[in-house]
Write a protein that holds these residues in place. Sequence first.
Motif, PDB file in Angstrom:
ATOM      1  N   ARG B  77       0.810  -1.203   0.000  1.00 17.24           N
ATOM      2  CA  ARG B  77       0.000   0.000   0.000  1.00 17.24           C
ATOM      3  C   ARG B  77       0.852   1.266   0.000  1.00 17.24           C
ATOM      4  N   TRP B  78       1.887   1.292   0.862  1.00 16.37           N
ATOM      5  CA  TRP B  78       2.729   2.490   0.953  1.00 16.37           C
ATOM      6  C   TRP B  78       3.498   2.718  -0.341  1.00 16.37           C
ATOM      7  N   ASP B  79       4.012   1.620  -0.918  1.00 16.68           N
ATOM      8  CA  ASP B  79       4.732   1.741  -2.187  1.00 16.68           C
ATOM      9  C   ASP B  79       3.820   2.366  -3.249  1.00 16.68           C
ATOM     10  N   ASN B  80       2.567   1.878  -3.295  1.00 20.94           N
ATOM     11  CA  ASN B  80       1.649   2.359  -4.312  1.00 20.94           C
ATOM     12  C   ASN B  80       1.282   3.824  -4.105  1.00 20.94           C
ATOM     13  N   GLN B  81       1.125   4.216  -2.828  1.00 22.52           N
ATOM     14  CA  GLN B  81       0.788   5.626  -2.554  1.00 22.52           C
ATOM     15  C   GLN B  81       1.905   6.551  -3.026  1.00 22.52           C
ATOM     16  N   VAL B  82       3.155   6.184  -2.698  1.00 19.73           N
ATOM     17  CA  VAL B  82       4.292   7.004  -3.126  1.00 19.73           C
ATOM     18  C   VAL B  82       4.363   7.033  -4.650  1.00 19.73           C
ATOM     19  N   PHE B  83       4.109   5.860  -5.263  1.00 15.47           N
ATOM     20  CA  PHE B  83       4.172   5.755  -6.721  1.00 15.47           C
ATOM     21  C   PHE B  83       3.132   6.659  -7.388  1.00 15.47           C
ATOM     22  N   ILE B  84       1.896   6.613  -6.880  1.00 13.38           N
ATOM     23  CA  ILE B  84       0.824   7.410  -7.481  1.00 13.38           C
ATOM     24  C   ILE B  84       1.117   8.906  -7.315  1.00 13.38           C
ATOM     25  N   PHE B  85       1.590   9.289  -6.126  1.00 13.55           N
ATOM     26  CA  PHE B  85       1.945  10.694  -5.899  1.00 13.55           C
ATOM     27  C   PHE B  85       3.033  11.143  -6.884  1.00 13.55           C
ATOM     28  N   THR B  86       4.070  10.286  -7.039  1.00 14.18           N
ATOM     29  CA  THR B  86       5.157  10.630  -7.957  1.00 14.18           C
ATOM     30  C   THR B  86       4.659  10.729  -9.395  1.00 14.18           C
ATOM     31  N   GLY B  87       3.800   9.770  -9.767  1.00  9.05           N
ATOM     32  CA  GLY B  87       3.245   9.781 -11.122  1.00  9.05           C
ATOM     33  C   GLY B  87       2.494  11.073 -11.393  1.00  9.05           C
TER      34      GLY B  87
END
Lengths: 202, 111
Positions: B77-87
């Motif tokens: 979940r945390w990886d995905n949140q950071v990924f979406i924010f970066t995207g």
Amino acid sequence: MAHDTTLTDAHGHDDHHHESPVVFGFWVYLMTDCIIFGTLFAVFAVLHDQFAGGPTGKELFEIGGLAAETALLLVSSITYGFGMIAAHKQEVNKVIMWLGVTFLLGAGFLGLEINEFRHLIADGAGPDRSAFLSAFFTLVSTHGLHVSFGLLWIVTLMVQLSGTTEIPERMMNKLTCLSLFWHFLDIVWICVFTFVYLASMM
Amino acid sequence: MSTEHSAAHDSASHGSVSSYVTGFILAVILTVAAFGVAFSHALSPSGTLMAITVLAVIQVLVHLHYFLHMSVSPEKRWDNQVFIFTGLFVFILIVGTIFIMVNTSTNMMSR
């Protein structure tokens, strides 16, 4: 003292069901790296047609070299993947072998890229020729520099693994971080060959 | 304990030979398709750019799934949140830069 041990145990148990904080931290670093590349792609997008009377991408880029570089990097992704599978099975010698193969493929990629840059600069199409070439060299060589550090990292882990018979969790984290780094570089290369090379050559 | 655990770990979160090979074959097909579209000149220049962009996006997703093992599992979940924010950040950065610079050059009549 006893209290401390209980805490550590409880924490250690908890960690098994979550990703290592080391790997998560490295993921956050990769995302910041992603922003660096995003910035360089934005610069290239703005400057891609500012040739200053100099050569265009269509005149400079060659499909043969590009296809070979792309193939080497893509194959190196899967060889690193096989190394990770071996690592999860604790097969140290196989891991070292696959890391070696990945290193050779990555070095081949870097050799082709340096050769390409050498030819461009010798033909008077260096980074000082036009804004287009400045943006091109900055973006592509930043990626190349990342690959160089990836190669250094591969050699480091090969040395650290040699002579050992098992892969402790600490080493597994290192291998996983390098795995993310290496595959991330391949993703950046997809964007490079699409938006820098193919878009300039068509 | 940790050794046994990682050896017996669920292969879905680390990938198996077949998942790596599947990802590799998909990546090869998408790469060859992008080269083919760009050099066949079958489409108009803007159509070609659109097509290779779509192929690149699909290939990035293939790499994220098969090679970086991204998934929607709660563990990630945390990886995905950071990924979406970066995207989102990178999208605003690139689209915003192009938008502003094209407007500037149009209004300044520099091209």
